[in-house]
Design an enzyme around this catalytic site. Structure first.
Site, PDB file in Angstrom:
ATOM      1  N   SER A   9       0.849  -1.196   0.000  1.00  0.00           N
ATOM      2  CA  SER A   9       0.000   0.000   0.000  1.00  0.00           C
ATOM      3  C   SER A   9       0.880   1.240   0.000  1.00  0.00           C
ATOM      4  O   SER A   9       1.613   1.491   0.965  1.00  0.00           O
ATOM      5  CB  SER A   9      -0.896   0.005   1.234  1.00  0.00           C
ATOM      6  OG  SER A   9      -1.520   1.268   1.347  1.00  0.00           O
ATOM      7  N   HIS A  34      -1.627  -1.331  -3.962  1.00  0.00           N
ATOM      8  CA  HIS A  34      -2.858  -0.856  -3.335  1.00  0.00           C
ATOM      9  C   HIS A  34      -2.753   0.668  -3.193  1.00  0.00           C
ATOM     10  O   HIS A  34      -1.772   1.186  -2.647  1.00  0.00           O
ATOM     11  CB  HIS A  34      -3.011  -1.532  -1.974  1.00  0.00           C
ATOM     12  CG  HIS A  34      -4.269  -1.206  -1.263  1.00  0.00           C
ATOM     13  ND1 HIS A  34      -5.477  -1.817  -1.545  1.00  0.00           N
ATOM     14  CD2 HIS A  34      -4.525  -0.328  -0.254  1.00  0.00           C
ATOM     15  CE1 HIS A  34      -6.411  -1.343  -0.742  1.00  0.00           C
ATOM     16  NE2 HIS A  34      -5.863  -0.429   0.044  1.00  0.00           N
ATOM     17  N   ASP A  36      -4.586   4.040  -1.874  1.00  0.00           N
ATOM     18  CA  ASP A  36      -5.612   4.548  -0.954  1.00  0.00           C
ATOM     19  C   ASP A  36      -5.999   5.982  -1.296  1.00  0.00           C
ATOM     20  O   ASP A  36      -5.196   6.907  -1.142  1.00  0.00           O
ATOM     21  CB  ASP A  36      -5.085   4.506   0.483  1.00  0.00           C
ATOM     22  CG  ASP A  36      -5.039   3.088   1.023  1.00  0.00           C
ATOM     23  OD1 ASP A  36      -6.040   2.367   0.909  1.00  0.00           O
ATOM     24  OD2 ASP A  36      -3.982   2.706   1.573  1.00  0.00           O
ATOM     25  N   MET A  38      -8.307   9.119  -0.371  1.00  0.00           N
ATOM     26  CA  MET A  38      -9.082   9.646   0.774  1.00  0.00           C
ATOM     27  C   MET A  38      -9.484  11.086   0.500  1.00  0.00           C
ATOM     28  O   MET A  38      -8.699  11.854  -0.050  1.00  0.00           O
ATOM     29  CB  MET A  38      -8.223   9.588   2.039  1.00  0.00           C
ATOM     30  CG  MET A  38      -7.667   8.211   2.342  1.00  0.00           C
ATOM     31  SD  MET A  38      -6.807   8.213   3.926  1.00  0.00           S
ATOM     32  CE  MET A  38      -6.104   6.548   3.912  1.00  0.00           C
ATOM     33  N   HIS A  67      -8.503   1.830  -3.723  1.00  0.00           N
ATOM     34  CA  HIS A  67      -9.419   1.754  -2.582  1.00  0.00           C
ATOM     35  C   HIS A  67      -9.935   3.163  -2.321  1.00  0.00           C
ATOM     36  O   HIS A  67      -9.216   4.003  -1.783  1.00  0.00           O
ATOM     37  CB  HIS A  67      -8.622   1.192  -1.388  1.00  0.00           C
ATOM     38  CG  HIS A  67      -9.393   1.145  -0.110  1.00  0.00           C
ATOM     39  ND1 HIS A  67      -8.780   0.952   1.120  1.00  0.00           N
ATOM     40  CD2 HIS A  67     -10.720   1.244   0.155  1.00  0.00           C
ATOM     41  CE1 HIS A  67      -9.689   0.938   2.071  1.00  0.00           C
ATOM     42  NE2 HIS A  67     -10.872   1.128   1.521  1.00  0.00           N
ATOM     43  N   MET A  69     -11.777   5.742  -0.415  1.00  0.00           N
ATOM     44  CA  MET A  69     -12.402   6.091   0.870  1.00  0.00           C
ATOM     45  C   MET A  69     -12.952   7.498   0.707  1.00  0.00           C
ATOM     46  O   MET A  69     -12.450   8.463   1.288  1.00  0.00           O
ATOM     47  CB  MET A  69     -11.349   5.998   1.985  1.00  0.00           C
ATOM     48  CG  MET A  69     -11.005   4.560   2.325  1.00  0.00           C
ATOM     49  SD  MET A  69      -9.407   4.385   3.141  1.00  0.00           S
ATOM     50  CE  MET A  69      -8.363   4.341   1.715  1.00  0.00           C
ATOM     51  N   MET A 138     -12.209  -4.504   5.985  1.00  0.00           N
ATOM     52  CA  MET A 138     -11.298  -3.598   6.695  1.00  0.00           C
ATOM     53  C   MET A 138     -10.989  -4.160   8.079  1.00  0.00           C
ATOM     54  O   MET A 138     -11.907  -4.487   8.842  1.00  0.00           O
ATOM     55  CB  MET A 138     -11.930  -2.209   6.852  1.00  0.00           C
ATOM     56  CG  MET A 138     -12.039  -1.398   5.572  1.00  0.00           C
ATOM     57  SD  MET A 138     -10.491  -1.148   4.670  1.00  0.00           S
ATOM     58  CE  MET A 138      -9.492  -0.278   5.891  1.00  0.00           C
ATOM     59  N   ASP A 176      -7.354  -5.493   4.751  1.00  0.00           N
ATOM     60  CA  ASP A 176      -6.562  -4.254   4.705  1.00  0.00           C
ATOM     61  C   ASP A 176      -6.525  -3.614   6.089  1.00  0.00           C
ATOM     62  O   ASP A 176      -7.568  -3.288   6.655  1.00  0.00           O
ATOM     63  CB  ASP A 176      -7.231  -3.315   3.692  1.00  0.00           C
ATOM     64  CG  ASP A 176      -6.501  -2.014   3.481  1.00  0.00           C
ATOM     65  OD1 ASP A 176      -5.340  -1.885   3.916  1.00  0.00           O
ATOM     66  OD2 ASP A 176      -7.107  -1.109   2.857  1.00  0.00           O
TER      67      ASP A 176
END
Ligand code: DX5
Ligand code: ZN
Length: 230
Positions: A9, A34, A36, A38, A67, A69, A138, A176
């Site tokens: 990640s 991965h 992330d 946000m 991913h 979020m 999660m 994760d």
């Protein structure tokens, strides 16, 4: 026993030099990164948007596991798909019309994933299992790297894996948050095959050694389980 993949990640990498950072995990066993995303609304942290994802894609052979979020997912799914995201995972908690958003991901040519927070029940994704390629369990509350693994995630993975087996479904189970050489084999033994690790890889100086250590820990578990069934 099914195979597993470790997904580094990049949240835990140096955000000022992603290209050099990606090169440090360029090992044959690593297929996906991965990523992330946000937004400061769904989670109390901000990372980056589709433009960064497109740049990562241009400079790497890795597939990108994005991913999200974020809220208002339908407004951003097309941009992340166009940026080259191979998997787009959205949170069940972040959209009012989950099935529609998942269908949009597939329509835009990416694999569709759904993530659920530690407090969210598996029941919340019960009726979209037809519409997904991946479920992300999660094992921390999303927003930050370096948090401790929440053990209840293991039971959730077990129940989901059992449901998948009974219903003869083929989605991937990903885990994760707080994945390290102790928790990775536990998550794998429970039924997860995509294991995301941030701090346990990019938080270490020697990334190759870090990946090898995680890989070995899960591989040992895999062989142990295999000997039980053969
Ligand atoms: C947390 C992110 C994770 C994070 C995991 O919100 O979704 O992907 O990078 O970091 P570690 O492995 O450090 O818990
Ligand atoms: Zn993540």
């Amino acid at each position: 026993m099914s195979n597993f993949l470790l997904l580094p990640s990049i949240l835990a990498a140096d955000h000022g030099q992603f290209i050099a950072e990606m090169a440090t995990v360029d090992l044959p066993a690593v297929e996906y990164l991965h990523v992330d995303v946000m937004d400061g609304h769904f989670v109390p942290n901000i990372t980056f948007g589709p433009k960064v994802v497109a740049s990562l894609k241009a400079h790497t052979r890795f597939k990108l596991d994005c991913h999200l979020m974020i809220e208002k997912v339908d407004d951003y799914i097309p941009a992340f798909a166009a940026a080259g995201a191979d998997i787009i995972t959205i949170h069940a908690e972040a959209t009012h019309h989950l099935q529609r958003s998942l269908a949009l991901i597939r329509e835009k040519g990416a694999k569709a994933g759904v993530a659920i927070n530690p407090a969210t029940s598996l029941e919340s994704i019960r009726w979209v299992l037809e519409d997904i390629d991946l479920v992300l369990i999660m094992s921390v509350n999303p927003g930050f790297g370096g948090q401790a693994f929440i053990p209840a995630a293991l039971e959730k993975i077990r129940v989901l894996a059992e449901q998948r087996r009974k219903e003869n479904r083929h989605f991937i189970i990903e885990v994760d948050g707080g994945i390290d050489a102790r928790t990775a084999p536990q998550a794998y033994a429970s039924g997860a095959e995509f294991l995301v690790a941030g701090s346990a890889i990019f938080g270490k100086k020697d990334r190759r050694a870090a990946i090898a250590k995680l890989h070995q820990a899960v591989e040992t578990e895999r062989q142990k389980l295999q000997s039980l069934y053969t």
